[in-house]
Structures are given as C-alpha cells and as structure tokens.
Scaffold this motif. Sequence first.
Motif, PDB file in Angstrom:
ATOM      1  N   GLU A  34      25.355   1.014 116.553  1.00 43.44           N
ATOM      2  CA  GLU A  34      25.564   0.137 117.712  1.00 43.44           C
ATOM      3  C   GLU A  34      24.278  -0.471 118.263  1.00 43.44           C
ATOM      4  O   GLU A  34      24.346  -1.382 119.085  1.00 43.44           O
ATOM      5  N   LYS A  94      29.474  -1.090 112.204  1.00 47.28           N
ATOM      6  CA  LYS A  94      30.153  -1.895 113.222  1.00 47.28           C
ATOM      7  C   LYS A  94      29.640  -3.321 113.335  1.00 47.28           C
ATOM      8  O   LYS A  94      30.299  -4.165 113.947  1.00 47.28           O
ATOM      9  N   LEU A  95      28.473  -3.611 112.753  1.00 49.29           N
ATOM     10  CA  LEU A  95      27.824  -4.899 112.990  1.00 49.29           C
ATOM     11  C   LEU A  95      27.302  -5.510 111.691  1.00 49.29           C
ATOM     12  O   LEU A  95      26.919  -4.789 110.762  1.00 49.29           O
ATOM     13  N   ASP A 110      30.445  -8.775 115.040  1.00 55.30           N
ATOM     14  CA  ASP A 110      31.166  -7.547 114.742  1.00 55.30           C
ATOM     15  C   ASP A 110      31.849  -7.708 113.392  1.00 55.30           C
ATOM     16  O   ASP A 110      31.726  -8.740 112.725  1.00 55.30           O
ATOM     17  N   VAL A 116      28.532 -11.806 118.698  1.00 56.66           N
ATOM     18  CA  VAL A 116      28.259 -11.067 119.927  1.00 56.66           C
ATOM     19  C   VAL A 116      26.849 -11.334 120.460  1.00 56.66           C
ATOM     20  O   VAL A 116      26.563 -11.057 121.625  1.00 56.66           O
ATOM     21  N   GLN A 117      25.974 -11.869 119.613  1.00 59.72           N
ATOM     22  CA  GLN A 117      24.645 -12.292 120.063  1.00 59.72           C
ATOM     23  C   GLN A 117      24.128 -13.345 119.098  1.00 59.72           C
ATOM     24  O   GLN A 117      24.182 -13.172 117.878  1.00 59.72           O
ATOM     25  N   SER A 198      28.567  -6.582 125.200  1.00 58.56           N
ATOM     26  CA  SER A 198      27.349  -6.179 124.509  1.00 58.56           C
ATOM     27  C   SER A 198      26.224  -6.172 125.525  1.00 58.56           C
ATOM     28  O   SER A 198      26.392  -6.657 126.656  1.00 58.56           O
ATOM     29  N   TYR A 239      25.668  -2.740 121.266  1.00 56.94           N
ATOM     30  CA  TYR A 239      27.060  -3.162 121.089  1.00 56.94           C
ATOM     31  C   TYR A 239      28.002  -2.304 121.921  1.00 56.94           C
ATOM     32  O   TYR A 239      27.725  -1.140 122.196  1.00 56.94           O
ATOM     33  N   PRO A 241      32.446  -2.167 121.965  1.00 61.23           N
ATOM     34  CA  PRO A 241      32.870  -3.450 122.537  1.00 61.23           C
ATOM     35  C   PRO A 241      33.290  -3.366 124.003  1.00 61.23           C
ATOM     36  O   PRO A 241      33.469  -4.389 124.651  1.00 61.23           O
ATOM     37  N   VAL A 246      28.759   0.095 126.190  1.00 60.84           N
ATOM     38  CA  VAL A 246      27.400  -0.444 126.325  1.00 60.84           C
ATOM     39  C   VAL A 246      26.559   0.458 127.226  1.00 60.84           C
ATOM     40  O   VAL A 246      25.413   0.792 126.905  1.00 60.84           O
TER      41      VAL A 246
END
Length: 829
Positions: A34, A94-95, A110, A116-117, A198, A239, A241, A246
């Motif tokens: 994460e 996860k990423l 994800d 997510v970024q 996130s 991360y 979700p 977070v």
Amino acid sequence: MKISNKILNIKNYDNYLDIDTNAAKYRIILLNDEIVRIRCTFDEEFQEEASYALVMTAWKDKMDNLLKNERKIVEAISTEYKDLDTHIQLSTKKLNINIYKEPFAIEITDKNGNIVQSDLKERSYVKDTLGRLYHYSCMEDTDYFYGFGEKSGYLNKKKRRMRMHNVDTIGYDSEYTDPLYKHIPFYIKFNSKNNIASGIFYNNSYDSTFDMGCERSGYWNKYSYFCADGGDLDIFFIYGPEIKDVVRNYTDLTGKTKLPPKYSLGYMGSTMYYTELEKDSDKAILQFLDKCSEKGIPCDGFFLSSGYTTGEDGKRYVFNWNYDRFKDPKDFVRQMKEKGASLAPNIKPGMLTSHPLYKEFDEAGAYIKDEKEEKSQTDRYWGGKASFVDFTNPKGRELWKKHLKESLVSCGITSIWDDNNEYEINKSESICCFEGIKKEVSALRPIMPNLMALMAKETVEEVYPNIRSYIVNRAGFAGIQRYAQTWAGDNNTSWKSLKFNIPVILGMGLSGVANQGCDIGGFFGPAPEPELFVRWVQNGIFQPRFSIHSCNTDNTVTEPWMYPSYTKYIRNAIKLRYKLVPYLYSLLFEASASGSPIMRPLIYEFQNDKKLLNESFDFMLGNFILVANVLEKGAKTRKVYLPEGATWFDWNTKHVYEGGQTIEFEVTLDSIPMFLRSGSIIPISEDLMNIHNDSAEKLKLIIEPSQESSFVLYEDDGITNNYKNKEYLKTIISIKKNNGVKIKFEKDGNYNKQVKKMTIDLICKDVAPVQISLENKKMSMFLDEKEFEAIEEGWFYDAEQKIAKIKYKNINKSYDININFSVKDLISI
C-alpha cells in the motif's frame, strides 16, 4: 529552473529502483503493498537518510539508534519492472506504478485500473531558481481533500492554499488564520466518483505550501501542488481504498498514538490566573480542587501555567520555582495526588539571556547557533532575547533532561506540558547540530517540538520506569502522536472558535493525531458569556483532551462555577464525560493499535454517503456515537443529517430514526444531541467521579442489537506500563444474529481487577425479548422494576424506552448471552 522531462537511465537494485532524468534523480521503493516511496533530488547525490518522523523504514537511517525503541525495519518489495515501451511498470498486490519515459511522470493505479495518483506531465517535479521544490499532481472535480494537520476552516480543503509553518498564533481566527501551531505535510484525497481514498505524506520539514486547486492555468489540466523551501522531495504515496485504511497505513509509517495514563481523560483544570497571583498560588489550586469536590464536579488534574517559574524580575525562567507562589513544590505535588489530581507544569524551550541557567547551556553548546556557528543564536521571546535549546544536539537533550529531572520530575511529577515550542527563529540560516551533520534551522524547525516531547517522555520513564508519562505539546511535526497529546493552542473566545475548532480537531485526527483537543471556553479574549461557556463545555467533553483553560483579557478567570445559575449545566456535561470514560479509554487503545481517530468526521465512517463530503461540524465519537452539538447562539432547534446505511437512536429517549434523512428537533440549554448507531456497543460507568481513586466496580453496556458488530472493551490499571507485559484485559464484545441475538464476550489478557457487576441496556426496536439466557442458563424475568432493582441477576423490560435491562455478576472468562425475540403466541395458548 529545472524540470524532469525525460528518463536517461534506469538501474534496478531489486529492493529499490534508481532513475536518472534530464534534471533530477529518483529512487522508487515499494515499502509494502500500500505504500510507495518516491524520492527525488536535484543534487548530484541523495543526501544521507536521516528522518526523525518515520518509524517504518526499509533502509539504514542515521536516526536508527536514536529511535531504536520505535523503528521497525521491513523488507521492501522487489522492484523488478516491465518495460511497456512508453513507460515501465512496477507492481504490488494492490497497485501498479507506471513511470512514463517522456515526458517523465509517475502514475499509480489500483488493480481495477482506477488512477489514484497522477503527476502533471511536463511539470511534475520542478526546482525553481530560488531553490524551491514543487510536485504537481492532477486533480479532478470529484476530488475532496482532508487532513493537512492542524488547519483552520472547513474539513474539506479543496480550493485552499495553506502554508506549513509553526507559529504562535494567539487569539487566532479558527475559520481563516493560517498557519497555526502544527506542521504536518500529509493529506487524504478522496475521489467521490470511484469512492477511493489515498494519501500523500511529504517527508520534508522545511516550510512548505499546499495549493489544492486554488491556482488555475488554462494550459494545463486541473492540478494541485506541494512546494517546499528546500531539501528533497521525499514522497510517500499511501493507498486506501477506504479513508480509515489510509490513516492506518500513514500511522504505520509515522507511528501510532501513544497510550496515555487513563486519568488524562478526566477534566483537567487550568488557568493562567492562579499562577499570576502575588503569592500562595498553590493554595488557590488546592482550593480549586476542593471546590470541584464541593460542587460535585469531577476533576483529575491541573495544567500549571508558566507563572510558577517567574523570577524576581517578573520574567519566566523554565525550571525555576517561584517560592512565594509555591512554598514547597514537592509537598504541593503530594497534596495534589491525595486529592486525586495530577500536576502538569508548563515548560518552554526558549531560555532568556538573563536566565540563571543560560550560561550553563551556552557553554555546553546546547543552543541553536548563529550562521557562523560562533555563538548561540538569540531571538525575541516571552520577556526579551532568548536562545533556543537544540534538541537535535545530544548535549542539548542531555542538559534539558538533567534540569527537567531535578526541578520537576524528582518532585513526583509525571505529566509535562510543552508550550511555546514553535521555534520562531527569524534567522533561518541559524545552525542546528542535526546529530553532527549540521543543518540550518529552516530545515528542522518543526522537528524540535517532537524531540522536546520525546525528552519529556524519556525523562519521566527514566525516573519512574513503570509509570506512563503524560506529555502535552502545542507544536509538532508528523509523528508527534508517538509522544504527546496536543491541543489547538491559544484560541479566541468566540462562537466561531467553538464551531470551527471542531474541524481543526477532526483534521488532526485524519492526520494521525488521535489524542487532541482545544482550550474549552476560549483562551484569549474576555470571559465567555454564560450560554457560550455552557455550549463549549458540552462540546469539549467529547474531545480526548478536556481542559477549561483561559487567559482572559478582562481580569476574570474561567471556572466551572463562574456563573452559579448555569453551574448545573456544566456539572451535567462533565459527569456525562466521566460516564463515557470506559468507551473513551477503549478508543484510546484502538488509536494506539490502529491509528483510528477518536473524534471522526462522518465521511470517515460513512464513505458511501456523498452528502457527508463537506460535513465539518457533526462527528462520530468512535464507531457508534454521532454527536451534533448545539453551536449557534440562542438556538431553539437543531437540524441533523443522519447518515444512510444505519438506523439511529436518540441517546436520551431511544426514539428511532432511519438514516439518510435530515431531522429537526427542539433544544434547550441542557441539550447535548447524541445518536446511537445501529449495532452500537458502548461501555459506560455511572458512578465514576475520579479516575485516579475510584475503583469502577460496575460497568454498563448500551447495546443496540439490530446489526452485527463488535467492539473491544479495553481495561488495564491505567497508570503503569504493565500492559506491555499483557497485564490488560481485552474483551471483544460482538453481536451475532442467528435465530435471535447472541452477545459474545471473548476475553484476552492477564489483568484480573475486573468489574464485579455488569448491567446491559439492550435496545429493543421492534419487539421485547421472550427469553434471555446467560451461559445457556435461563435468566429470571421480573415484571416489577423495584423487585428487579433488589436482585443481583435477572432482567426487566422498560416498555417506555423499549429497553431490556439485564444484570448479573461479572464472569471472569469468555461467555455468551442469548436473547430470544420470538413472538409468543398468547391467543393460541
């Protein structure tokens, strides 16, 4: 100006990836599934790893020895990558981390492909001609931003520009003043379109700025940016979700909230007024405790303002007792303890040049130095010119601990109040030791209050190895939660402060600092009017730090009984606080284990309810209690939106409301609007008046069983470190629904001073129980309430509130209670 636009070289070391671009170097570390670290420098080489903030690392760091009792070193995930032509890709479970070659930018998604970024391409990482560093991120209209540490205004910080800098902001405007006392460069982004949260933590302690979409340019997609005055861009992507994920991951990185002694949840008296008396301040404080007792107001401590250090010249000198005001400090502390109250004296890190100890610190080189390192740097402070203790210098730490021990801790004091520690040194080139590396104070300013708190913690623990310290800090950086409780500084006495201090506290909770509060009644300004004072106390009882503290500008002192005809409202509120102590202490334990806030924004608990995205003033106390305090002058009614996804029960009447609606109800001066969430499990103590001295032999549980849920009731002795050796009791109370309701009590731990009598108020929304069994043995049901009150075990149904009242002797092992709600067919019988 330097801008990274093109990858020139990639080198994989398996547990980290180095990338050279046309302008900067990057190091990518997959800390776990994460957390992704992106380190960027525009220098020839990366600086030595040296972080005071991190407690989880995957590399050697200069602070490993200093933080050896806190730091956990993990093994990073392999950085083996795929080359996908336009970009390379790293992966965790996860990423996916996509690093584009030209124009250079990093994008994180994800496993479902949700972005997510995303860096703003062609402008992602920048160093300007003044040496400032920028990180630009893409943003969407559906993004909401929370956290940022201690910040004024509404909870959602979208379209805000905020400065990170520690300042002594006496009498600040809680809606607009920026910056305040804390410097925590971390935020949570929540995208309401894909429902994914996130976070980003910038491990950089230079002054910095966050612009969350305030700036706009038609040449670029919408963006936010972070700008630091120096150092490197050391970015930790975190991360979710969920928002709570977070916060948990961020506090894995920077530390969980320290478990304080239980008495810290009590009412802590305080005022500058008493310590400014010409003499006998000690008697005034002892009389204050006696009057609390006389008025039936619980109290467990007193924050001792800095007037106790006043010298003959009227100036404050840390570690100096004024014997006109406190004749025998050690005996005074003893008398306080006899009355069931701790003493937390105020200390300040700035030492006036006229201080009796100034020369000793100066000759030892314990102060921050001038830019030439020739002499101790001086700056303006309370009372005149002062030098500031350098806590990044082992000599400064050693001397500080020596005098803290001799003047305060040796008197039996285990609670320390660190104040005025923002380190407002105007000459930014002044030099700090920085463990021998040497660095300008502008790079380390917010680190100093963290280390000051660490020194207080260590000093108490060295003198009293098995006693839990209670440290309170005004300033701080990321990780301050590991050492201290914090508070929101010298707030202004106004209705606005009452209201907007709530999102200030909620934002801190989302930034890892679960244990904090504000000065109840207002610190700076005239005495609060009666209605404002009542409403402030009614709000303050839910804050982890509950202290009425003041420096009134009209020659008055804010005390619980200052308005005799209103004292009953103050007393009722404080006694409600004490009822909630078992619940609050369990929440403090939860914060120490998982990082969860105690006061939680509604969006934290109800992430799917889009009506809560901007809610700033109503909040959850833990998982189960919604608090909707009255915050407006002269209010006769209160509107509350009850989140969807739960059924809600009025705390007092147990009236039922379905979630997803706004309700309006009448309020009086005695009203403290609270609502129980379906599935609530809330432990309370109805006869607690002093946490130090009272042995709580009875415990009540308020349980609403229509929804499966669980809660960890945490108990220990509340004062020692024995809990670290499993001398605690964790009771996992869970509601299971299958052919009725089963309440399970699963116990873990060796703490054996358990409560003797248990009572349960079981809320029965639709139908009364027909039978209740304890350990598979049928309990007696009583129709007469007086008869029920006289027995030790059984149950009674209160038809007015629709509550089944159950009571029994506590059982020192795991056990179950079964409730049968089958409707008994009396007609066919």
